[in-house]
Design a protein around this motif. Structure first.
Motif, short mmCIF file in Angstrom:
data_model
loop_
_atom_site.label_atom_id
_atom_site.label_comp_id
_atom_site.label_asym_id
_atom_site.label_seq_id
_atom_site.Cartn_x
_atom_site.Cartn_y
_atom_site.Cartn_z
N GLN A 13 3.29 8.27 4.67
CA GLN A 13 3.19 6.86 4.30
C GLN A 13 2.91 6.75 2.80
O GLN A 13 2.27 7.63 2.22
N GLU A 46 -8.68 15.53 1.95
CA GLU A 46 -8.22 15.62 3.34
C GLU A 46 -8.79 14.43 4.12
O GLU A 46 -9.93 14.02 3.90
N VAL A 47 -7.98 13.88 5.01
CA VAL A 47 -8.43 12.79 5.87
C VAL A 47 -9.29 13.42 6.97
O VAL A 47 -8.78 14.24 7.74
N SER A 55 -4.80 12.55 1.65
CA SER A 55 -4.61 11.32 0.91
C SER A 55 -4.53 11.67 -0.57
O SER A 55 -5.49 12.21 -1.13
N THR A 57 -4.15 9.98 -4.19
CA THR A 57 -4.27 8.69 -4.86
C THR A 57 -3.92 8.85 -6.33
O THR A 57 -4.37 9.79 -6.99
N ILE A 79 -1.23 5.14 -2.99
CA ILE A 79 -1.71 6.21 -2.11
C ILE A 79 -0.54 6.75 -1.31
O ILE A 79 0.24 6.00 -0.73
N LEU A 81 0.15 9.36 1.83
CA LEU A 81 -0.42 10.17 2.90
C LEU A 81 0.56 11.30 3.18
O LEU A 81 1.72 11.05 3.53
N ARG A 83 1.29 15.18 4.96
CA ARG A 83 0.90 16.15 5.98
C ARG A 83 1.39 17.52 5.56
O ARG A 83 2.54 17.68 5.15
N GLY A 101 2.53 14.83 -4.26
CA GLY A 101 1.89 13.52 -4.36
C GLY A 101 2.14 12.87 -5.70
O GLY A 101 2.47 11.68 -5.79
#
Length: 141
Positions: A13, A46-47, A55, A57, A79, A81, A83, A101
């Motif tokens: 996401q 890490e979430v 995550s 940012t 942000i 997300l 994996r 990211g």
């Protein structure tokens, strides 16, 4: 990585939590669209509730000084997300997540800034490249 294996990092996401673009009153045009380069701040975590989900940012600020030579003040925060699978070591995962990211978030920020400023008084602002650089080494006493 073999030719048919999926990439070990997947984007799940991407979203903005802040989108702020303001035209500078009494802007005085110069040869350059911005008086200083964008400032980028990044973070990766890490979430906690979801192993393997991270995550990333990125906050980008342009013309925080409100210099009249620059047409806009910009503050964007995006942000991603991401994996990561368990085929990467911790260091490889961190490096890959940071690079991926940065690429994804900054690309989205550049596109959003160009689109938003393209509908403003001074025309579109196209941000240049953003290059990851290592953090400075901590100073030892």
């Amino acid at each position: 990585m073999s030719g048919n294996a999926p990439h070990p990092i997947q984007l799940e996401q991407l979203f903005f939590v802040k989108s702020r673009v303001e035209a500078i009153p009494n802007h005085v045009p110069t040869d350059s669209k911005i008086s200083s380069p964008p400032r980028n701040e990044i973070s990766l975590s890490e979430v906690p509730e979801d192993k393997g989900l991270f995550s990333f940012t990125m906050k980008t600020t342009v013309n925080q000084e409100l210099d009249k030579a620059s047409p806009y003040f910009v503050e964007m925060e995006c942000i991603a997300l991401l994996r990561v699978d368990d085929t990467l070591s911790g260091d490889e995962a961190k490096r890959g997540l940071t690079i991926t990211g940065h690429s994804v978030a900054y690309g989205a920020i550049r596109e959003a800034v160009a689109w938003l400023t393209g509908r403003q008084a001074y025309g579109a602002l196209m941000l240049g490249l953003s290059v990851l650089t290592p953090a400075p080494a901590p100073k030892t006493p």
